[in-house]
Structure formats: C-alpha cells, structure tokens
Write a protein that holds these residues in place. Sequence first.
Motif, short mmCIF file in Angstrom:
data_model
loop_
_atom_site.label_atom_id
_atom_site.label_comp_id
_atom_site.label_asym_id
_atom_site.label_seq_id
_atom_site.Cartn_x
_atom_site.Cartn_y
_atom_site.Cartn_z
N GLY A 143 110.64 37.31 63.25
CA GLY A 143 111.01 38.59 64.17
C GLY A 143 109.70 39.14 64.64
N MET A 144 108.69 38.36 64.56
CA MET A 144 107.36 38.94 65.21
C MET A 144 107.37 38.63 66.75
SD MET A 144 103.46 37.50 64.33
CE MET A 144 103.32 36.06 65.40
N TYR A 145 107.84 37.75 67.15
CA TYR A 145 108.10 37.56 68.75
C TYR A 145 109.49 37.65 69.04
CZ TYR A 145 103.68 35.14 68.51
OH TYR A 145 102.27 34.77 68.39
N ASP A 146 109.67 38.13 70.30
CA ASP A 146 111.04 38.21 70.67
C ASP A 146 111.48 37.25 71.97
OD1 ASP A 146 110.16 39.40 72.69
OD2 ASP A 146 111.02 41.43 72.24
N GLY A 147 110.49 36.58 72.19
CA GLY A 147 110.62 35.67 73.43
C GLY A 147 110.12 36.20 74.71
N SER A 148 109.70 37.49 74.81
CA SER A 148 109.27 38.14 76.26
C SER A 148 107.92 37.69 76.35
CB SER A 148 109.56 39.71 75.97
OG SER A 148 108.67 40.22 74.79
N GLU A 149 107.20 37.03 75.49
CA GLU A 149 105.60 36.90 75.47
C GLU A 149 105.70 35.56 76.25
OE1 GLU A 149 107.52 36.49 72.60
OE2 GLU A 149 106.62 38.53 71.43
N ALA A 150 107.01 34.82 76.72
CA ALA A 150 106.98 33.57 77.46
C ALA A 150 106.61 33.58 78.86
CB ALA A 150 108.10 32.68 77.04
N ASP A 151 106.84 34.82 79.23
CA ASP A 151 106.78 35.00 80.73
C ASP A 151 105.42 35.12 81.24
OD1 ASP A 151 109.48 35.31 80.71
OD2 ASP A 151 109.52 37.50 80.77
N THR A 152 104.26 35.68 80.56
CA THR A 152 103.23 35.70 81.05
C THR A 152 102.16 34.78 80.31
OG1 THR A 152 102.84 37.45 79.33
CG2 THR A 152 103.52 38.34 81.59
N CYS A 153 102.46 34.33 79.01
CA CYS A 153 101.45 33.57 78.31
C CYS A 153 101.31 32.31 78.96
CB CYS A 153 101.78 33.68 76.71
SG CYS A 153 100.69 32.48 75.83
N ALA A 154 99.98 31.62 79.29
CA ALA A 154 99.92 30.62 80.12
C ALA A 154 99.00 29.56 79.44
CB ALA A 154 99.41 30.75 81.49
N ASP A 155 99.11 28.31 79.48
CA ASP A 155 98.04 27.35 78.95
C ASP A 155 96.98 27.15 80.04
OD1 ASP A 155 98.96 25.66 81.09
OD2 ASP A 155 99.95 24.14 79.86
N SER A 156 96.08 26.52 79.48
CA SER A 156 94.68 26.35 80.49
C SER A 156 94.91 25.74 81.53
CB SER A 156 93.92 25.29 79.51
OG SER A 156 94.16 24.14 79.35
N GLU A 157 96.07 25.12 81.94
CA GLU A 157 96.60 24.70 83.44
C GLU A 157 97.30 25.90 84.05
OE1 GLU A 157 98.30 20.90 83.15
OE2 GLU A 157 96.32 20.03 82.42
N GLY A 158 97.51 26.85 83.60
CA GLY A 158 98.14 27.99 84.25
C GLY A 158 99.83 27.98 84.02
#
Lengths: 415, 415
Positions: free
Chosen positions: A142-157
């Motif tokens: 329950g630390m993440y709810d998935g909303s983080e996936a929209d903005t978090c990007a890898d080194s290639e963007g």
Amino acid sequence: MIQAASTEMLKLLDDLAVFSAPGPGVTRLLYTPEWSQAQLFLQGKMAGFGLKVGTDKVGNVYGRLAGRNPDDKVILTGSHVDTVVNGGKYDGAYGIAAAITAIHYLQETFGQPLRSLEVVSFCEEEGSRFPLTFWGSGHVTGMYDGSEADTCADSEGITLKSAMAECDYNNFEDTMNQRVDSTRRDDIGAFVELHIEQGILLEKTSTQIGIVEAIAGQRRFTVRVSGTANHAGTTPMNLRADALMGTAEMLLLLERLAGEAGEPLVATTGRLEVIPNTPNVIPGEVQFTLDIRHSEAEKLDRFCSDTLIAFNEIAAKRGLNLDLTPRLSALPAPMNSELCYGLERICQKQGRSYRNMVSGAGHDAQLFAPRFPTAMIFVPSRDGISHSPAEYSSPEELGVGLEVLTELLYELAYK
Amino acid sequence: MIQAASTEMLKLLDDLAVFSAPGPGVTRLLYTPEWSQAQLFLQGKMAGFGLKVGTDKVGNVYGRLAGRNPDDKVILTGSHVDTVVNGGKYDGAYGIAAAITAIHYLQETFGQPLRSLEVVSFCEEEGSRFPLTFWGSGHVTGMYDGSEADTCADSEGITLKSAMAECDYNNFEDTMNQRVDSTRRDDIGAFVELHIEQGILLEKTSTQIGIVEAIAGQRRFTVRVSGTANHAGTTPMNLRADALMGTAEMLLLLERLAGEAGEPLVATTGRLEVIPNTPNVIPGEVQFTLDIRHSEAEKLDRFCSDTLIAFNEIAAKRGLNLDLTPRLSALPAPMNSELCYGLERICQKQGRSYRNMVSGAGHDAQLFAPRFPTAMIFVPSRDGISHSPAEYSSPEELGVGLEVLTELLYELAYK
C-alpha cells in the motif's frame, strides 16, 4: 534434507540468469523483454508444480499452494525478480527460486498445508531503471497506488506507465484474487524473505545463517561546500577558501564519529564532485553525498544532527558555505521477534551456525515488517560482493538457506 | 608620464580582445582563425609605428626598433598572445600591448636607441589547445625544436603540425632575421615581461608593482588510491578499505604540511575523481592531482618527498594501495638580480609602492631566466581573478606598469 530440492533450486537459479540483457552478469530491468520472459518462465515453472499462478496489476507474480483452512491468512515468501545493471544471479532471484523449491518440496512431502503458502516474485526492488524502488512490494503493502506511473520516467524519458503499456508481457490484471484493490493485500499472516547477505559479516565470522533482527533505517543527504576557486600557484595557503580541503575535514570527521557510534551505524560518502576540477585551480565547490544507516531511528537521527552541526562548524571556521539537502529518509524496520526466535530454534535443531544481525541494505521485507509478521534470512556472500557479476554464494551455502526457509514455512503453514 | 601612451595601450588591449572565438571572455587558441587574425593585427600595428615586423617558424611575431649599435644584443619585451578558453583580456595581451606602446613612446620621445628594442608576441604559453605549454618561448630559448609537432595532438586529434599547415595565417617562415635556426635566439641582452599578477597579494597589500624575484618551480603528480568498493549499507566501518577516506586524510595532511612549510610554498589538489562515484557504494578508487610550487628547488623537492612518504604511511595504515605518477617538474627560475634592483630604483624614483615577490604562476620569462638576464613586472589583479572573463586590472594600475616598463627599457636600450 533434500539434495534433490537443492539441485532443483540451483537449476532454477541458472535458468533465471539466462533472462538478461546482453553484457556481463545479469541485467533484468523492470518491464523489459528479459524481465517479461523471466516472469512468464516463473509462472510456467510454478504451474508445472501444481501451484495456482497469477499476477497483479503491476506484474508481481504469485504462485499459491492453497491450504485446508481457506480463511486463514496466507504465508507469503519470495523476493524480487529485477536486478541492477550488470548485477549477479543471486540478489533477489535466490529468494524466489528457494521459495518455489521449498513449497514444491513441502507439497510433495507433506501434501496440502493448513494455511495457504504463496510464492511472490516482486516485479521491482532495485530502482535501476526508474527513480523509485520497491515498485512491487510497495504496491502489495500500500505504499504505492499506481498514480506514480504517470510522471516517473526512466533515463530515456519513458514513463513507467508507457513502459507497462509497451511491455512484451502485456497482462497486468489481477488474475490471482480478483481483489477490489488488486495489488494491495491484507490477507498475509507472515512474510519470509530469503536473500544473500550482500555483506561480509557472515563470511568473516564463518556463519551459515544470518537472522535479520532489523533492516537499518537510512538517511541520505547531498552536501554542497562552496569556497572560492582560485589560481593554485598565486594564492597563498592562508588566503584560500578551498572547498575540497573543507570537505576532506568533514569526511574524516564523519569517519571518526561513525567509529565512535559503533555498529550497526554505517556512514558513507560514495559520490563526490569537484568544481571546476582542474589540476591548477583551487576547488571552488564540492558536492558530495551522505548515506547514513542505523537500526534504531533515534540513534540514526541523533547521529545525523550531530554530524551536520559539526560540518557547519568546519565550514564556518574555514569561511566556506554549506548547503544541505535531505534526499531520503527511511525508518528502521524491526523484524518479528517470534519469527526470529523460531529461526534460532530451527538453526539449533539443524545444527547450523547463525547470528542475529542488522541488514544495512534495504529489502522488500522492510515494507512488510510494519504491517505483517515478517522474517528475513541471510546466507553468506563471497567477499561481500553484490550488484556485480562476481556475486557468489556456494551451492552448500544456498542449500543451507533453503533448508532453514523450508522448515520455517513448514512450521508456519502446517502446524 | 604619458597619458597618451597609456590611452594608446588601453585601446590596443580592447582591440586585441576582439580577436576571440564566440563565448564569454576571450578565447584565442593557438593556430585558430582568431589567433591568426590577432597576430596579423599586431604586425600591422607595429609596422604602422615604424617597427620592422616579422615572424618565425612557429608564428611568434616580432617588431624591432633597430639600435645604433647593431652588434649589441637585443632588449626584448613582450608576452603571449594566446589565452585559455573563456579567459580574460589582460593575461598575456597586456605584456604585448604595453611593450608596443612603450617602444612607440620611446622612439617618439628619444629617437633611435643605442641597442635594438624588440617586441615579441609569443604564439603560445597556456597549453589550452595542445597538451604542451610555452610553444612560443620554448622555441626562442631552445626547449623545443619543432619535432614535437608531429605527434602532439589537440582534443579533436589534430596534430600541432597539421594545425600549423591548416592555419589561416600560413606564413611560418623566418621573415625577421633569416637565422640558421630560425626560432632559437642567442642575441638577447635582456628579456622583460610585464604581466598581471593573477593573484591577490598586490591587491591585498595595496601595492602597485610586484618585482618578481623568482618564478616558482612546480611539480605535479597524479595520485591513485585504491581500496575496495563495497556496499555502503552492509559493510561495517571497521571492515572498509575506503579510498576516499584515505584520500581525505592525505589532503588534510598536505594542507597541514604546506602551512608548516610557510610561504612561498603552495600545494593544491585541484582535480579529484571517485570510482565508481555512486551514493551507496564505498569508493574503491580515487585519483587526484598534486600541484606543488616553491621558489627554491631544494625546498620544493624536500616537501614533495616528505609528503609522498606521509601519503604512503596513510595508505599502508588503511590497507590501501598508492600509485604515484610524476606529471611535470619545472625548476624554479630566479630573475636577474641587477634588473630587480633596477626596478626597485625605478619604483622609488616614480614614487610607486612595490614589493619583491615570487610568482606562483608560470610565465614565458621562466624559460628566458636561465639563459638571459630576465625581469618580470606584475600589476594587481582585481580579487586575484584570472583565466576568467572577470579578469580585471584598472586603467590606472595598467598605466603604472607601463610607466615602470618604459623606464626600464629606456635604461636598458638608451643608456
């Protein structure tokens, strides 16, 4: 026990290591083709052993051996399937391979358990592709709810969200439990993680099993020391504001304070940049990292504040400016003491040398510990090396860990 | 004196600063278009003042006011026309602009001198494009014979030889003297270089003129400290071989020893690299530079050997390996004491505040000092800043330097 089980586990580890991007060691980053293939391979393997397999919405893979009492909470064991870049074949993978092997062995030997046993292969722990960690266990707890996936990007963007969408293994739905919230779980009676130590304590002390009492809390800072860049030839020593010399004094002080604090405190400066970094220019600025860990929150915080006060004194004395940016703060995670005691008894019964210890490294178990009874078992790492193709634990050492894990799962699920 | 001459010199400095690659400050690297244009501009300027102009085979530019006694040795003055990347408009250029102005003034005021007066605009001193320094004065004094041009290459792989061949200003022949060896000279009675201090001593002590007694000798080393890279969380403090902590102890010791040695010794670590340079990994290796300077060779050498012995003790104590590579060794260059005394008298006569001092920075004069009577005059640098667009000396400060130079040239060439 069970030479056959140990052999099966070693084969599984070898097989898992094949799923890697090219290059030295094992590179299996979240949502890459090799990662997808590994998770599919594990599902097939577990299905072949008669486990009920499934995934959740972020790609954690489960394999369940259902218990006779369906209302009892689940005994969960496993680790993470992802690796660092050019990592080894044991970090994470060992905990999954041993979990599958142990449950397979228990089923064959003792049949259906009272309580359900589950293997989990967490999708991500290392933070090697995206700038976050514990993407798998963080969803389960329950630390993440998935909303983080929209903005978090890898080194290639590439964002986490699009990485999931583009993933070969395009099957992120809750095939396992059809829960309302498909990643978070509240039905866990115990979580047990078996892992290589990634340190040299067990090897140095010739100990077979480490019983983790706590995973250390961690605080990270970036420190910026600013002085005056100047000509190395024309600036007398007493007219300098040398950011590097000030930094050197801070580092030695850090080392001294850490020594005085004693174990399990560790303090490290791993990254340091000099500006302008030219042989004949007195450094005008230095930036460096602080990584400080302790198993007790209060001692960790006190050490950090004492250190930063002392750093400020050094800067003031030398006419330097000091900027400090907190980067990370993770609380210590004490493991369940009953489970620790159970592990001690198992080691005694099996005649294994063991020691209670603090894990300085972070693990999935630290997210479970505040919510569920959690245990963590370590086996030795050769030369303490990890996150490297040279990572190694011997078949015998791995086998001992498997036996201890199997016995603990037996006690938790069958008794 | 001579407000008009001072104004002429400042105009020349402004004009020279126009010859620059794009970007902040002045960037005029050897054999680039802007460099060629600057050397052509200076030839035109000097020809306009009635000087005989010419070049040598590496592109040093000369301008001569012939003396009445053609067999007397030449009084040479000037500095280097090249700059660092994004340098200032005074370093080097000031010594050339002042030399041209002084000789122009002397000719107009006193007519033909007894001994020939020559301006030189050295092609290169800074080492900013190619990995060598003093390419101009090194040829005049015989340190180089030109064979270095075949192999020495800039960061784009262009050799010195092909850079010369491709240079806009494609006129590298001895148009000046038709000497057998067209760059090396033996006909010099005195060399005088006027330069900004590039340090803060004159400004701090409110002194108008620095009379350089010696240019410090310099020794440079690269130091490599090797320990063991390891996990920052799992490696207890007492089981570490942390290359960065060992380095920190060495740096503080360097600073302490330098303080004990006293002026004019200076010791600097300007460049430092950590490997692997990751926040949660104990540094396995550190490489850093040492730049040590002193005006007396014996004291310089003793300091270096004392320091390196102490570094080895630190490394041994900490279980680290130490590799040391000497990179540069330049002997101290004492200036001519009669010329220094002459400068003192001139300052007294003109009512200028002055001090004898050691130049911690290297200069073309250090190559002349072992072969010819050589003098070097400093004027203040604001905040000691140099090699920067912020480099600045006031018109008044520059004018005072011009007057002292002019008087010395008068004494050397007309008396």
